[in-house]
Design an enzyme around this catalytic site. Structure first.
Site, PDB file in Angstrom:
ATOM      1  N   GLU A 148       1.839  -0.278  -5.139  1.00 30.14           N
ATOM      2  CA  GLU A 148       1.039   0.849  -5.375  1.00 30.14           C
ATOM      3  C   GLU A 148       1.762   2.127  -5.532  1.00 30.14           C
ATOM      4  O   GLU A 148       2.404   2.484  -4.267  1.00 30.14           O
ATOM      5  CB  GLU A 148      -0.030   1.110  -4.243  1.00 30.14           C
ATOM      6  CG  GLU A 148      -1.222   1.988  -4.815  1.00 30.14           C
ATOM      7  CD  GLU A 148      -2.193   2.396  -3.600  1.00 30.14           C
ATOM      8  OE1 GLU A 148      -3.027   2.840  -3.846  1.00 30.14           O
ATOM      9  OE2 GLU A 148      -1.695   2.513  -2.510  1.00 30.14           O
ATOM     10  N   ASP A 208       0.717  -1.150  -0.068  1.00 28.47           N
ATOM     11  CA  ASP A 208      -0.123  -0.026  -0.034  1.00 28.47           C
ATOM     12  C   ASP A 208       0.786   1.371  -0.056  1.00 28.47           C
ATOM     13  O   ASP A 208       1.797   1.419   0.766  1.00 28.47           O
ATOM     14  CB  ASP A 208      -1.005  -0.056   1.165  1.00 28.47           C
ATOM     15  CG  ASP A 208      -1.853   0.955   1.192  1.00 28.47           C
ATOM     16  OD1 ASP A 208      -2.669   1.013   0.300  1.00 28.47           O
ATOM     17  OD2 ASP A 208      -2.116   1.612   2.239  1.00 28.47           O
TER      18      ASP A 208
HETATM   19  O1  ISL Z   1      -2.967   7.707  -6.151  1.00 32.82           O
HETATM   20  C1  ISL Z   1      -4.016   7.146  -5.917  1.00 32.82           C
HETATM   21  C2  ISL Z   1      -4.508   5.955  -6.968  1.00 32.82           C
HETATM   22  O2  ISL Z   1      -4.644   6.450  -8.172  1.00 32.82           O
HETATM   23  C3  ISL Z   1      -4.629   7.412  -4.666  1.00 32.82           C
HETATM   24  O3  ISL Z   1      -5.852   6.627  -4.608  1.00 32.82           O
HETATM   25  C4  ISL Z   1      -3.840   6.612  -3.576  1.00 32.82           C
HETATM   26  O4  ISL Z   1      -2.882   5.815  -4.215  1.00 32.82           O
HETATM   27  C5  ISL Z   1      -4.662   5.912  -2.388  1.00 32.82           C
HETATM   28  O5  ISL Z   1      -5.341   7.058  -1.826  1.00 32.82           O
HETATM   29  C6  ISL Z   1      -3.784   5.214  -1.664  1.00 32.82           C
HETATM   30  O6  ISL Z   1      -4.406   4.177  -1.517  1.00 32.82           O
HETATM   31  C7  ISL Z   1      -4.355   2.981  -0.475  1.00 32.82           C
HETATM   32  O7  ISL Z   1      -4.174   3.588   0.570  1.00 32.82           O
HETATM   33  C8  ISL Z   1      -5.159   4.233   1.373  1.00 32.82           C
HETATM   34  C9  ISL Z   1      -6.390   3.433   1.289  1.00 32.82           C
HETATM   35  O8  ISL Z   1      -7.619   4.179   1.719  1.00 32.82           O
HETATM   36  C10 ISL Z   1      -6.857   2.973  -0.170  1.00 32.82           C
HETATM   37  O9  ISL Z   1      -7.616   2.157  -0.061  1.00 32.82           O
HETATM   38  C11 ISL Z   1      -5.541   2.066  -0.539  1.00 32.82           C
HETATM   39  O10 ISL Z   1      -5.556   1.468  -1.844  1.00 32.82           O
HETATM   40  C12 ISL Z   1      -4.642   4.477   2.827  1.00 32.82           C
HETATM   41  O11 ISL Z   1      -4.188   3.082   3.375  1.00 32.82           O
END
Ligand code: ISL
Length: 525
Positions: free
Chosen positions: A260, A191
């Site tokens: 991510e 994440d």
């Molecule tokens: O850049 C993004 C996607 O294109 C943003 O959405 C970002 O990456 C995202 O908000 C981070 O997401 C992750 O961490 C968050 C969680 O709420 C999300 O569901 C998860 O996927 C915090 O842990």
């Protein structure tokens, strides 16, 4: 082919309206039928659920909502029995504010765990330590009354950021990975991998000279700054290299790391592979997430990514996830079919979002049923509509939970063919198309592993590319317009699959494409 399972919404097995691990196990036969090679499970760890599991209070246990460690072990065993790998979410940037580490850290400035998080005094005029923002709205700092300092939270105030510059934090979080490797997992989806190392001096973010209106997904306030001190800091590289070598050691090089990474800047993105390809195996390929399917060709994006990827590295493509609008809502039904063919035939590992194989669309969520804290903080940015329960069959609860139980988010409209049972028996359905293209990937190594080359000389409305391996040549041709177009192709060939479903014709010198048709053909000479 990997599938993201938003565990809360896949299958409820204990009639509480919330999906769980035993529910996933129950649906493994479906996943095997579809041809899924691996699943990524969103967080099922103990959590107060302020951010639906991305606020973890115990990394080494299963939240009772989702099951037990034993149900997890059963899921892994059953998945492996079917040749399906299991990838779990790894949430390194922040814990829950109820995690014992944070409880200890906030107890006093002298606490042994104080520096496991990021604390700062108020500025001399009493204001915030710097201008950083929380991605979920408002400042990234929360005042802690008792100890008289602010702590940093890149997301909710219930999600304090860990201090990855502290060696004990790193060691403790690496142990978490070891714990899940011992439970048989085949990899981790990391994440917000880019957030773990901040500017050591926590300098103010500079203003953004060119706010991008298409990036309004994060809100205007967020877009008003550049976030290089908070995300993709150069020091991040070394963390994931170290993590890779740790995981390689304990998982015998068998576990995959998917990260991510939301940077739109390709050079910043490729860094995650590691200079020697010794860091992340698959930084998420989010490049088509904001693509305008009805007006633009994806070719420039695909070509740019292909050109940027280091030699020997492997791409990955994503069209949707639990943070984004559903692709079928953005693209519409026909383009969603074409987009699915694209996703499954580009060079790289496709990561499908559960329900996209049915063409699921965003489900409107009435204000009284909003669950996502982001929607509450910044109305309009909520992610609930893309997280609604999987419809397995017609009926008010769609087989997701028993009739009479209210699912945690509303079900989409049922009875319009958007459910697994109905689509399984319809050879023209999105599900049948998806399964057929997945089957082709297995049958034709050129499609799964071959090289990629975009074909020139097609009308601008047609995106065509060659996938080639060991003399086998497959062509994918996608007509992005609502008129028919001719796609010139040297030699003869035969259509293997088409989004128009009812054709398997042979051709010579080129092929006529129907409106918004995407097809895969085999070239024969
Ligand atoms: O850049 C993004 C996607 O294109 C943003 O959405 C970002 O990456 C995202 O908000 C981070 O997401 C992750 O961490 C968050 C969680 O709420 C999300 O569901 C998860 O996927 C915090 O842990």
């Amino acid at each position: 082919m990997l599938l993201e399972i938003y565990v809360r919404s896949f299958q409820d097995s204990d009639a509480d309206g919330i999906g769980d691990l035993a529910g996933v196990t129950r649906r493994l036969d479906y996943l095997q039928w579809l041809g899924v090679d691996g699943i990524w499970l969103t967080p099922f760890y103990r959590s107060p659920m302020a951010d639906f599991g991305y606020d973890v209070s115990d990394y080494e246990d299963v939240d009772p909502l989702f099951g037990t460690l034993q149900t997890f072990d059963e899921l892994v065993a059953e998945a492996h029995r079917r040749g399906i790998r299991v990838i779990v979410d790894y949430v390194p940037n922040h814990t829950s504010d109820r995690h014992p580490w944070f409880i200890e850290a906030r107890a006093s400035r002298a606490s042994a765990k104080r520096d496991w998080y990021i604390w700062r005094d108020a500025a001399s005029d009493g204001s915030l330590p710097n201008n950083w923002l929380s991605l979920f709205g408002g400042p990234a700092w929360e005042w802690d009354e008792r100890s008289g300092q602010y702590y940093l939270h890149t997301f909710l105030r219930e999600q304090p950021d860990l201090n990855w510059r502290h060696p004990e934090v790193r060691a403790a979080m690496f142990e978490v990975a070891r714990f899940w490797i011992r439970h048989g997992v085949d990899g981790f989806r990391i994440d917000v991998a880019g957030a773990v190392m901040k500017d050591p001096d926590l300098r103010d973010n500079p203003p953004n000279p060119n706010p991008d209106p298409t990036a309004a997904a994060f809100g205007d306030q967020w877009e008003s700054q550049l976030h290089g001190h908070q995300f993709n800091h150069p020091d991040v590289d070394e963390v994931w290299r170290e993590f890779r070598s740790f995981v390689d050691r304990y998982a015998n090089r068998e576990a995959v790391l998917i990260a991510e990474v939301s940077s739109r800047d390709l050079p910043a993105w490729v860094r995650y592979y590691g200079e020697q390809l010794d860091a992340i195996h698959l930084p998420f390929g989010f490049h088509l997430l904001h693509h305008r399917w009805r007006t633009d060709s994806p070719r420039p994006i695909v070509d740019a990514v292909e050109a940027a990827i280091p030699k020997g590295a492997w791409p990955n493509w994503v069209l949707g996830n639990h943070d984004q609008h559903r692709v079928a809502s953005k693209a519409g039904r026909e383009w969603a079919r074409a987009a699915m063919v694209l996703l499954l035939t580009l060079r790289g590992t496709p990561m499908l979002y559960y329900g996209d194989e049915l063409g699921m669309t965003d489900v409107p969520v009435p204000p009284e049923r909003v669950r996502d804290p982001w929607e509450r903080n910044v109305p309009g940015l909520g992610r609930d509509p893309a997280r609604t329960p999987m419809p397995w069959e017609p009926g008010p609860t769609g087989g997701f939970c028993p009739p009479g139980v209210e699912p945690w988010l509303p079900m989409g409209p049922t009875g319009r063919g958007c459910d697994v049972a109905t689509q399984m028996s319809d050879p023209t359905s999105m599900l049948s198309l998806t399964r057929e293209v997945i089957r082709l990937r297995r049958l034709h190594p050129a499609l799964a592993l071959g090289s990629y080359r975009a074909l020139d000389g097609t009308p601008p409305q047609v995106f065509a590319y060659l996938r080639e391996l060991d003399g086998e040549r497959l062509v994918v041709a996608i007509n992005l317009s609502e008129e028919g177009h001719h796609c010139p192709l040297a030699g003869t060939g035969r259509v293997l699959v088409s989004s128009a479903t009812d054709r398997s014709d042979s051709f010579s010198g080129g092929i006529g494409l129907r409106p918004v048709e995407a097809l895969v053909a085999r070239l024969e000479d």
